[in-house]
Structure formats: structure tokens, C-alpha cells
Design a protein around this motif. Structure first.
Motif, PDB file in Angstrom:
ATOM      1  N   VAL A 203       4.075  -0.157   0.499  1.00 34.62           N
ATOM      2  CA  VAL A 203       2.905  -0.453   1.100  1.00 34.62           C
ATOM      3  C   VAL A 203       2.995  -0.174   2.638  1.00 34.62           C
ATOM      4  CG1 VAL A 203       0.950  -1.910   1.718  1.00 34.62           C
ATOM      5  CG2 VAL A 203       1.820  -1.620  -0.767  1.00 34.62           C
ATOM      6  N   VAL A 216       1.603   5.325  -6.649  1.00 38.76           N
ATOM      7  CA  VAL A 216       1.081   4.190  -7.382  1.00 38.76           C
ATOM      8  C   VAL A 216       1.558   4.737  -8.920  1.00 38.76           C
ATOM      9  CG1 VAL A 216      -0.828   3.040  -8.676  1.00 38.76           C
ATOM     10  CG2 VAL A 216      -0.851   3.536  -6.159  1.00 38.76           C
ATOM     11  N   ILE A 270      -3.250  -3.113  -2.482  1.00 38.78           N
ATOM     12  CA  ILE A 270      -3.558  -2.003  -1.276  1.00 38.78           C
ATOM     13  C   ILE A 270      -4.786  -2.362  -0.782  1.00 38.78           C
ATOM     14  CG2 ILE A 270      -4.215   0.265  -0.987  1.00 38.78           C
ATOM     15  CD1 ILE A 270      -2.362   0.897  -3.389  1.00 38.78           C
ATOM     16  N   GLU A 274      -5.196  -3.416   3.403  1.00 37.21           N
ATOM     17  CA  GLU A 274      -6.115  -2.524   4.175  1.00 37.21           C
ATOM     18  C   GLU A 274      -7.285  -3.465   4.940  1.00 37.21           C
ATOM     19  OE1 GLU A 274      -7.433   0.452   1.209  1.00 37.21           O
ATOM     20  OE2 GLU A 274      -5.913   1.794   2.510  1.00 37.21           O
ATOM     21  N   VAL A 281      -4.071   2.573   3.956  1.00 35.38           N
ATOM     22  CA  VAL A 281      -2.620   2.687   3.066  1.00 35.38           C
ATOM     23  C   VAL A 281      -2.809   3.870   2.105  1.00 35.38           C
ATOM     24  CG1 VAL A 281      -0.920   1.652   1.570  1.00 35.38           C
ATOM     25  CG2 VAL A 281      -2.247   0.239   3.148  1.00 35.38           C
ATOM     26  N   PHE A 283      -2.426   6.445  -0.426  1.00 32.42           N
ATOM     27  CA  PHE A 283      -1.567   6.604  -1.879  1.00 32.42           C
ATOM     28  C   PHE A 283      -2.050   7.511  -2.732  1.00 32.42           C
ATOM     29  CE2 PHE A 283      -5.006   4.966  -4.827  1.00 32.42           C
ATOM     30  CZ  PHE A 283      -6.033   4.303  -3.832  1.00 32.42           C
ATOM     31  N   CYS A 319      -0.241 -10.305   2.670  1.00 26.62           N
ATOM     32  CA  CYS A 319      -0.282  -9.126   3.301  1.00 26.62           C
ATOM     33  C   CYS A 319      -0.425  -9.212   4.804  1.00 26.62           C
ATOM     34  CB  CYS A 319      -1.748  -8.384   2.999  1.00 26.62           C
ATOM     35  SG  CYS A 319      -1.776  -7.954   1.304  1.00 26.62           S
TER      36      CYS A 319
END
Ligand code: WQD
Length: 331
Positions: A203, A216, A270, A274, A281, A283, A319
């Protein structure tokens, strides 16, 4: 107490050492620096303003380990050291079995020889296999999907049998769920050597633009949004769990889940990252990763009650603290 900590310059070990020092313990750290860096030791000492005795020793070196035990009066051991990359363990199983199992046996042999009777072992939720959630300490274990997981399950069984044969040998098996985050100072964090494996480092790589997109693994799991669900726990909460386990160790073998008891999906993590850090992020969804299970989270009532310990930090703190550490690395 005078505690010998193996793997003490590693990700979880270094954070636990800070918590142990702050709880007033004196530490002897033993690490072969295979998957950690020596400057972490200096940071641990700077953070706590405490000295740490350090030996760069490989735990499979029985003579070197014995020498350490012969020099120091040790009250307890916390055994973090071990190779822990699931994918790598499938490629080089002998390396994993040899390193992780022999290390544990060498360490226990020294404990019994030198009358060290408190042993806290870094185990993993992987030992539950693809069981029904929430995972409870009393449930029967299912085969894990990889040699790494098997080394944890085998080490648990070895420690249980040794405790049965040596009634004064007290063991606490701590089954970690998914450790993430970093010390709030931004000085300590996850710094894997070699290939990354876990979600959070990827991440941060995607957020930093080091990789174009986070992959993912799977969007068709039977979960809230189709992505894998895990019980992410802040590494400083995990560290606190070790202090609590040491303070509450008793004869025989105790097994504790160290998690939050809450499942979070990959997409939810995720989005939390963010939102908390105000950064995108990128993905993409790709196929499932072989060996992954859909859902894994803990029943934490036993640790809450018997260790008087509860994880306090939420996914946003995980995070935030991760990102602060990553940005410090760049400086
Ligand atoms: C978490 C979720 C992936 C990477 C392993 C070990 C366990 C412990 C923690 C050591 C899953 C998804 C991941 C990526 C993704 N390790 N994912 N893209 O597999 O739950 O547990 O690490 O003690 O013992 O088994 O952790 O972080 O690899 O995966 O989508 O690039 O993130 O599918 O759902 P895991 P993880």
C-alpha cells in the motif's frame, strides 16, 4: 526482569523491545540481522534512553547461544526470531524448517540448562488454517497452507511437550493476527529486506509511486466487498500484549490470540489509508493469491480477560503511523 529477546531488531521485536524497556525491563537482544538493520538498535535506545545488550548471533549456533546464557542471569525469553515470508517458505522449505525449528530448540535447550522458566513465543494466526471465524484458542488447528505456518504449529507443539515434561517451564504462545503500523515517533517501522509480502508495505509503495498499482489479490471472496478480510492489529498494541503476557505468565502453557477481534477488507484498508493520509493508493484487481483464505479474525476475549489487555489503536492510527514512518525513511 532481565529478558532475552530474539529477533529484537526486527519489525515486531523492535516495537516490543521499546514497550518492554518502558515497562522497566532490562534487555539482551539476540539477532542475526538477516531481516533487520543494526541502526534499529540505536533508535530503540534513543527512544527509551535505555541501554540494550546486543549480540549478533544466529540462534542455530548452539555454542554461541549457550555462551550468552552462561554470561547473563536471564529471567525470561521472548522468541521473535524466525523467517516469516509465506511465499518464500514454499520455495525453500528446508531453510524454513531448519532455521525456525532448530532456533526454537536451541533456545529452549539453553533455557532448561540455565533454569530460565519464562518463555513467550511469537506464534501466528496462520496455525488455525482455514478455520471458521472468529478463531478461538481452543479450536482444533487445521493444516496450514505453507511451511512457514507449519514451523509455527510445530514450534507450538514442541513447546507444549517440553512444558509437559518440565512442569516449572512456563510458556505463553501468542498468536498474532496481522501486525501493521509503526511507532508513533516515526523512527521504527516495517523495513523488510528483500521481497515484500504483506499488504501494508505494498500500500505504501503504491502511495509513494514506487509501484504503479497495488495488486488486490481477488475480488470474488465471500466477504463484504469481495476482497480478503483480516484482523489488522497495530504493532504497538501487539507490543503491549507481550508485556502483558510476560507479567501474567504462569506454569504450563497458555495460548492467546493477539488481534482486535475486528475484520477489515483489503478495500476497506485502502480507503482508510487514503482518507487518513489524504493520498491516493492506485490499485487493480488481479487473481486470488494461492494459499490465501477469505476471512481471518480473532476472538480476543481470552487475552482481554486473562492478560487484562485490549488492542486500543484503530485502522486509521495504523495507516497514519505507517505513513509517518514511510515519509521519515525518505528524509
Ligand atoms: C493480507 C491481505 C491478501 C498483498 C501473512 C502470514 C501471517 C503473518 C501476516 C507473519 C490478504 C491481501 C496482500 C498484496 C493483496 N505473517 N493482499 N495484495 O497473508 O493475511 O498473513 O502475513 O507472521 O502469518 O500468513 O497477510 O498482508 O500478505 O495479506 O491483496 O499485494 O491482503 O490477499 O487478503 P496474510 P498479507
Amino acid at each position: 526482569m532481565n529478558i532475552l529477546v530474539t529477533g529484537g531488531t526486527g519489525y515486531i521485536g523492535s516495537h516490543a523491545c521499546v514497550a518492554l524497556l518502558e515497562a522497566g525491563h532490562d534487555l539482551i537482544v539476540v539477532d542475526n540481522l538477516y531481516n533487520s538493520k543494526i541502526d534499529t538498535l540505536e533508535k530503540m535506545m534513543r527512544l527509551t534512553n535505555k541501554e540494550i545488550t546486543f549480540y549478533q548471533v544466529d540462534l542455530t549456533n548452539e555454542l554461541a547461544v549457550d555462551k550468552i546464557f552462561s554470561i547473563h542471569s536471564i529471567d525470561g525469553v521472548i522468541h521473535f526470531a524466525g523467517m516469516k515470508a509465506v511465499g518464500e517458505s514454499v520455495e525453500v522449505p528446508l531453510t524454513y524448517y531448519y532455521n525456525n525449528i532448530v532456533s526454537t530448540m536451541v533456545l529452549v535447550k539453553a533455557c532448561l540448562k540455565y533454569n530460565v522458566y519464562r518463555f513467550v513465543f511469537s506464534s501466528s494466526a496462520t496455525v488455525y488454517g482455514d478455520n471458521t471465524v472468529p478463531f478461538v484458542e481452543t479450536m482444533d488447528l487445521l493444516p496450514t497452507t505453507n511451511p512457514y505456518g507449519e514451523t509455527k504449529a510445530m514450534s507450538e507443539r514442541i513447546l507444549i511437550d517440553i512444558a509437559k515434561a518440565n512442569p516449572t517451564f512456563s510458556v505463553s504462545l501468542l498468536r498474532y493476527f496481522n501486525p501493521v503500523g509503526a511507532h508513533e515517533s516515526g523512527l521504527l517501522g516495517e523495513r523488510p529486506n528483500g521481497t515484500l509480502n504483506n499488504l501494508m508495505p505494498y500500500v505504501t509503495q503504491a502511495a509513494k509511486g514506487v509501484i504503479k498499482k497495488l495488486k488486490v489479490f481477488g475480488s470474488d471472496y465471500p466477504t463484504v466487498d469481495g476482497t480478503g478480510v483480516r484482523d489488522y492489529i497495530h504493532v504497538m498494541d501487539l507490543a503491549g500484549g507481550h508485556v502483558a503476557a510476560l507479567n501474567n505468565i504462569k506454569k504450563g502453557v497458555q495460548i492467546y490470540n493477539l488481534g482486535t477481534g475486528k475484520g477489515t477488507s483489503v478495500l476497506e484498508l485502502i480507503h482508510a489509508f487514503e482518507k487518513e493520509n489524504g493520498i491516493e493508493v492506485p490499485f487493480e484487481f488481479v487473481n486470488r493469491r494461492p494459499g490465501d483464505i477469505a476471512i481471518c479474525y480473532a476472538d480476543v476475549s481470552k487475552a482481554n480477560k486473562e492478560l487484562n489487555w485490549t488492542a486500543k489503536r484503530d485502522i486509521f492510527a495504523m495507516c497514519r503511523d505507517t505513513w509517518r514512518f514511510e515519509q521519515n525513511l525518505v528524509k
